[in-house]
Motif scaffolding. Structure first.
Motif, PDB file in Angstrom:
ATOM      1  N   THR A  16      65.357 -20.226 -52.194  1.00  0.00           N
ATOM      2  CA  THR A  16      63.939 -20.594 -52.171  1.00  0.00           C
ATOM      3  C   THR A  16      63.654 -21.930 -52.847  1.00  0.00           C
ATOM      4  O   THR A  16      62.502 -22.358 -52.920  1.00  0.00           O
ATOM      5  N   ARG A  17      64.702 -22.607 -53.321  1.00  0.00           N
ATOM      6  CA  ARG A  17      64.451 -23.883 -53.999  1.00  0.00           C
ATOM      7  C   ARG A  17      65.733 -24.699 -54.060  1.00  0.00           C
ATOM      8  O   ARG A  17      66.811 -24.160 -54.261  1.00  0.00           O
ATOM      9  N   GLY A  33      69.922 -25.292 -53.694  1.00  0.00           N
ATOM     10  CA  GLY A  33      69.377 -24.787 -52.447  1.00  0.00           C
ATOM     11  C   GLY A  33      70.370 -23.966 -51.659  1.00  0.00           C
ATOM     12  O   GLY A  33      70.087 -23.542 -50.533  1.00  0.00           O
ATOM     13  N   TYR A  47      68.075 -23.505 -48.681  1.00  0.00           N
ATOM     14  CA  TYR A  47      66.701 -23.958 -48.839  1.00  0.00           C
ATOM     15  C   TYR A  47      66.390 -25.087 -47.869  1.00  0.00           C
ATOM     16  O   TYR A  47      67.178 -26.021 -47.693  1.00  0.00           O
TER      17      TYR A  47
END
Length: 360
Positions: free
Chosen positions: A306-307, A323, A350
């Motif tokens: 998510t990042r 990511g 990500y």
């Protein structure tokens, strides 16, 4: 109170009849007593004896715990049940709980002062939150599991909550915690909701944790640092963990991680010479899993990052958020390089704005 008034009334009438009998005998006029009066006197004596016997039984029940019926109206004075015996509060119920018995909450309960660990010496018992909140209100540990003990957490209603100001459940090595339901609420401090060295099985329920620097802190921290302890286990078949999983260890303690279902919604860190098997489940986080050593077998599950903050860079004892859904790092860790086998699963990296999503 009505029972006691009836008892005194009957006792007074009984004494009056006995006085009448005595007076008649002394006056040698027993023939004047009607048969009906004699019968009534005998019946009253029987009633007095019956009430006395009932009071003795009631006192005995009060000393042993109060038996309850299935009628909800009969349970209004109780805070918890141990099987079919009622107690005013959870505190008294857990003190009286025997081996293989179930404590069922009937009301919310919050300890007025820090209890300094809540535990019972009995080997196995179950807590049914029954839709209620149990708050240990302690600055240290809440529920405390002893070595060789198995504690099961259920919630037959589905809205129950277990909470504490800091660590909610602490497990000594060789203990077993089974979570089938209930909400283990986030702590007020940056401490794990569940911490220790035992065996944790999650079949249902929700585990939350506090945030540290904007990130979810560890919801579960288990593992062993000492070679004398029994290896810890993390087994997950269902439920939701909203926080990180951290499994520690060294080059001699082999902890077991076996995940076949459920959700973990934060980055998880697996260190040490552990054996990890993932065959199912849904995982989201900056990096779903970060392995530094041990044996890893992945055959199923969905892993979504998510990042991403940039390229990979080793940082302190971890690394930057790249990511990537899963990271295996060989960095001369004491337990050696991670040994992984991946035969299945879905991995989603990500996707930055304007970039592409990597999927394998």
């Amino acid at each position: 109170h009505l029972k006691h008034h009836l008892f005194l009334l009957i006792l007074g009438n009984s004494l009056s009849f006995f006085s009448l009998i005595l007076e008649v005998i002394l006056d040698d006029e027993i023939e004047k007593i009607r048969k009906e009066e004699m019968i009534i006197a005998i019946l009253i004596c029987i009633c007095v004896i019956g009430f006395s016997s009932d009071d003795e039984n009631s006192a005995k029940k009060a000393a042993e715990g109060k038996e309850t019926s299935t009628d909800p109206a009969d349970m209004e004075d109780y805070g918890a049940l141990v099987d079919n015996v009622g107690y005013p509060t959870f505190k008294e119920a857990v003190a009286a709980c025997g081996n293989k018995q179930t404590i069922r909450l009937l009301k919310d309960y919050k300890y007025a002062t820090s209890p300094s660990y809540v535990y019972t010496q009995k080997a196995n018992y179950t807590i049914d939150l029954n839709g209620h909140t149990l708050d240990f209100n302690d600055s240290g540990y809440g529920l405390y599991l002893l070595k060789g003990q198995t504690v099961t957490l259920n919630d037959s209603v589905g809205t129950g909550c277990l909470k504490n100001r800091q660590c909610i459940i602490y497990m000594l090595d060789g203990s077993n915690l089974v979570i089938n339901g209930g909400h283990i609420c986030g702590t007020d401090k940056d401490q794990a909701a569940i911490y220790g060295y035992g065996s944790l099985t999650i079949n249902g329920g929700v585990i939350d944790t506090a945030k540290k620097n904007g990130y979810d802190y560890y919801a579960v921290m288990i593992g062993n640092y000492s070679n004398n302890n029994t290896p810890a286990k993390f087994i997950m078949t269902g439920g939701v963990v909203n926080g990180s999983l951290y499994v520690s260890g060294n080059d001699r303690d082999t902890n077991i991680i076996n995940i076949s279902g459920g959700e973990i919604n934060a980055s998880s860190y697996i260190a040490g010479e552990n054996i990890t098997t993932i065959s199912g489940g849904t995982f989201t986080g900056c990096t779903c899993f970060y392995f530094k050593a041990g044996t890893i077998n992945i055959s199923g599950g969905t892993f979504t990052s998510t990042r991403g903050d940039g390229d990979w860079l080793h940082k302190d004892s971890a690394c930057t958020n790249t990511g990537d859904a899963v990271i295996f790092e060989a960095c001369n860790y004491p337990a050696g390089k991670p040994k992984m086998t991946i035969t299945g699963g879905t991995f989603k990296g990500y996707k930055e704005e304007g970039g592409t999503e990597s999927t394998s």
